[in-house]
Structures are given as C-alpha cells and as structure tokens.
Design an enzyme around this catalytic site. Structure first.
Site, PDB file in Angstrom:
ATOM      1  N   ASN A   1      14.298   7.421   0.710  1.00 14.69           N
ATOM      2  CA  ASN A   1      13.211   6.496   1.013  1.00 14.69           C
ATOM      3  C   ASN A   1      12.371   6.363  -0.254  1.00 14.69           C
ATOM      4  OD1 ASN A   1      11.019   5.101   1.965  1.00 14.69           O
ATOM      5  ND2 ASN A   1      10.285   6.722   3.325  1.00 14.69           N
ATOM      6  N   TRP A   2      12.605   5.276  -0.980  1.00 14.82           N
ATOM      7  CA  TRP A   2      11.888   5.089  -2.257  1.00 14.82           C
ATOM      8  C   TRP A   2      10.412   4.752  -2.040  1.00 14.82           C
ATOM      9  CZ3 TRP A   2      15.433   1.464  -5.727  1.00 14.82           C
ATOM     10  CH2 TRP A   2      16.661   2.117  -5.954  1.00 14.82           C
ATOM     11  N   LYS A   3      10.052   4.368  -0.813  1.00 12.80           N
ATOM     12  CA  LYS A   3       8.686   3.883  -0.532  1.00 12.80           C
ATOM     13  C   LYS A   3       8.352   2.743  -1.498  1.00 12.80           C
ATOM     14  CE  LYS A   3       7.721   8.358   1.373  1.00 12.80           C
ATOM     15  NZ  LYS A   3       6.770   9.389   1.731  1.00 12.80           N
TER      16      LYS A   3
ATOM     17  N   HIS B   1       8.061   4.956  10.391  1.00 11.26           N
ATOM     18  CA  HIS B   1       7.664   5.972   9.409  1.00 11.26           C
ATOM     19  C   HIS B   1       6.183   6.285   9.585  1.00 11.26           C
ATOM     20  CE1 HIS B   1       6.725   7.938   5.642  1.00 11.26           C
ATOM     21  NE2 HIS B   1       8.006   8.230   5.562  1.00 11.26           N
TER      22      HIS B   1
ATOM     23  N   GLU C   1       3.885   6.693   7.547  1.00  9.14           N
ATOM     24  CA  GLU C   1       2.981   5.874   6.727  1.00  9.14           C
ATOM     25  C   GLU C   1       2.760   4.510   7.383  1.00  9.14           C
ATOM     26  OE1 GLU C   1       5.115   6.464   3.052  1.00  9.14           O
ATOM     27  OE2 GLU C   1       4.473   8.552   3.131  1.00  9.14           O
TER      28      GLU C   1
ATOM     29  N   GLU D   1       9.888  14.033  10.815  1.00  5.11           N
ATOM     30  CA  GLU D   1       9.105  14.211   9.587  1.00  5.11           C
ATOM     31  C   GLU D   1       7.685  14.625   9.956  1.00  5.11           C
ATOM     32  OE1 GLU D   1      10.876  11.672   6.213  1.00  5.11           O
ATOM     33  OE2 GLU D   1       9.647  10.345   7.426  1.00  5.11           O
TER      34      GLU D   1
ATOM     35  N   GLY E   1       5.153  14.369   1.384  1.00  2.00           N
ATOM     36  CA  GLY E   1       4.520  14.137   0.093  1.00  2.00           C
ATOM     37  C   GLY E   1       3.488  15.186  -0.279  1.00  2.00           C
TER      38      GLY E   1
ATOM     39  N   SER F   1       8.947  16.691   2.041  1.00  2.22           N
ATOM     40  CA  SER F   1       9.018  17.574   0.872  1.00  2.22           C
ATOM     41  C   SER F   1      10.366  18.273   0.722  1.00  2.22           C
ATOM     42  CB  SER F   1       7.872  18.592   0.898  1.00  2.22           C
ATOM     43  OG  SER F   1       6.622  17.912   0.834  1.00  2.22           O
TER      44      SER F   1
ATOM     45  N   GLY G   1      11.888  11.479   0.342  1.00  2.00           N
ATOM     46  CA  GLY G   1      10.977  10.565  -0.341  1.00  2.00           C
ATOM     47  C   GLY G   1      10.935  10.867  -1.829  1.00  2.00           C
ATOM     48  N   GLY G   2       9.927  11.632  -2.246  1.00  2.00           N
ATOM     49  CA  GLY G   2       9.679  11.889  -3.668  1.00  2.00           C
ATOM     50  C   GLY G   2      10.919  12.291  -4.459  1.00  2.00           C
TER      51      GLY G   2
HETATM   52  P1  PGA Z   1       8.675  13.240   0.837  1.00  2.00           P
HETATM   53  O1  PGA Z   1       8.715  11.974   1.848  1.00  2.00           O
HETATM   54  O2  PGA Z   1      10.114  13.711   0.687  1.00  2.00           O
HETATM   55  O3  PGA Z   1       8.092  12.699  -0.416  1.00  2.00           O
HETATM   56  O4  PGA Z   1       7.817  14.279   1.489  1.00  2.00           O
HETATM   57  C1  PGA Z   1       9.587  11.963   2.934  1.00  2.00           C
HETATM   58  C2  PGA Z   1       9.382  10.672   3.710  1.00  2.00           C
HETATM   59  O5  PGA Z   1       8.242  10.240   3.872  1.00  2.00           O
HETATM   60  O6  PGA Z   1      10.352  10.054   4.182  1.00  2.00           O
END
Ligand code: PGA
Length: 244
Positions: free
Chosen positions: A7-9, A92, A94, A165, A171, A208, A229-230
């Site tokens: 997930n590049w966001k 998600h 977010e 999640e 994050g 994370s 994500g990250g």
């Molecule tokens: P993260 O994000 O790996 O940066 O914690 C995961 C996500 O939100 O899908």
C-alpha cells in the site's frame, strides 16, 4: 504461499515508479506467493504495463460505489477494472479516520467492487482506546459484519481478502506482537467460517510490518500475509518481507 500487498498510500513520484516496481518484479515474478501492488490510482496504467507478463497483480487504494456520474474527484470501480486492476483496498483506517468513511459506506463500496469484478481487500482494526477497553475483537467483528452484509454469496467466489490493521500500529513503528495479531486473526477465522463456510479467505496483517518482524508474524497459524505500507516504498525491504 502467502499474500504480500503493498500500500503505497499517497507516496512515490512519477519518476520513482519504475525504479520501485522493476526490482520487485525481478524478485517476485514466478513465486507461488500472491504479490499485489496498490499505487495511487494515477499510476495504475503504468503498473498495467510494468507488470504485464508477470505473475504480480495490482490494485487501487479506494474507489467510489457509483459507476459514473457527477461525483467530482472520485474514481469508479469500472475505471479501475478497465485499467487492469484486480484488487481494491476498501475501508483502510486512514479512509475511516481522515475521510470519515463509515461501515455503511464501506459496505456499499464492497458491493460496487464485486459488481465490477474487483477483489476487495477489506481493512478492519481497532484504535488504541478500543484495545485498552478490551474491545479489540468486538470492533473488528462488527466492522466485518457490516462490510460483508448481504454480499456473503458473492464474496465467496470473489477471491476477496481481509486485512487486520490495528490503528495504533499503522505507521507508528509499534507492531502488534505475534500473539496479539494471532488472537484477533483467530477470531476473524472463526467469523469467516461462520459467514463463508469452507471458503478460504486470506487474512493479512498490517501495521509496521518490516523485514525484521515479518517471519515471526507469518509463522502464526492464522496470518496468511501482509498489507505493507511504509516498508513497501523500498524494493529491498518489500522483497525481504516476501522472502520471509
Ligand atoms: P505501515 O502501514 O506498514 O506503514 O504501518 C500499513 C497500512 O496502513 O496498510
């Protein structure tokens, strides 16, 4: 065989797309794992080209529930499908927290994704306050019930996935312990058996995930893969997670 979804966001510049994707294709093509890249939708067409002929898949991070019309700024599931997307991340945290998406809205998006042949990756997870109040699983269970309601039959044959999640782990560098993640995943497995019978629903953990914690998490009985994500913004890190 496991599932690794990136997930590049809202990250990665147009100049960086190829440099990020190519080493991942070089490493992951032909593996038995399911590897899915979810870039900002503006790059979907490029992913379609970069991944063509490989065993990797790509998807969007969101979509609207209508197929066309006066919905300024939104993206239709029909458009995603036409650009070759296979998956769409829905719900998600977010989207829920920053953009106010409700369980009811997410359920409509699940319906629209299924109607248009996209495989939903349905995200659920509790906040720190909810976990501290002992509500982690009840929150997740209710998010799943509402998101799938009325679509149980269509979901069974769709190839959809669920991503757990915990909001407090996204994050933040605070990963859920393998035991914490497994406990919720076991509850989701039981819920899925009640809802979907014998149909295999891959359960991804997200929050994370890094090369250093991936193998311990993946060793848990009910963790089938990751939504990353990250660490998915570095080909080396993402490939190391796949190698786990
Ligand atoms: P993260 O994000 O790996 O940066 O914690 C995961 C996500 O939100 O899908």
């Amino acid at each position: 065989m496991a599932v690794f979804a990136a997930n590049w966001k809202m990250n990665v510049s147009p100049e960086e797309v190829e440099g990020l994707v190519k080493p991942i294709v070089d490493f992951a093509n032909g593996r038995s794992d399911t590897v899915i890249l979810c870039p900002p939708s503006i790059y979907l067409e490029r992913l379609n080209t970069l991944l063509s002929g490989s065993t990797l898949h790509f998807g969007a991070q969101n979509c609207y529930f209508e197929t066309s019309g006066a919905f300024t700024g939104e993206i239709s599931p029909v458009m995603l499908k036409a650009l070759g997307a296979t998956y769409v991340i829905l719900g998600h945290s977010e989207r829920r927290q920053i953009f106010g998406e409700t369980d009811a809205l997410i359920a409509k998006k699940v319906t629209a994704a299924l109607d248009n042949g996209l495989k939903p990756i349905i995200c659920v997870g509790e906040t720190l306050e909810q976990r501290e109040a002992g509500q982690a699983f009840s929150v997740v269970e209710s998010q799943i019930s509402v998101a799938v309601a009325g679509n149980e039959t269509a979901l069974k044959s769709s190839g959809f996935m669920i991503a757990y999640e915990p909001v407090w782990a996204i994050g933040t560098g605070k990963v859920a312990s393998p035991e914490q993640a497994q406990e919720v995943h076991a509850g989701i497995t039981a819920q899925c058996q009640a809802l979907f019978g014998d149909v295999y629903v891959p359960l991804l953990y997200g929050g994370s995930v890094k090369p250093g914690n991936a193998s311990e998490l993946l060793a848990q009985a009910d963790i089938d893969g990751f939504l990353v994500g990250g660490a998915s913004l570095s080909a080396d890190d993402f490939n190391s997670i796949i190698a786990a």
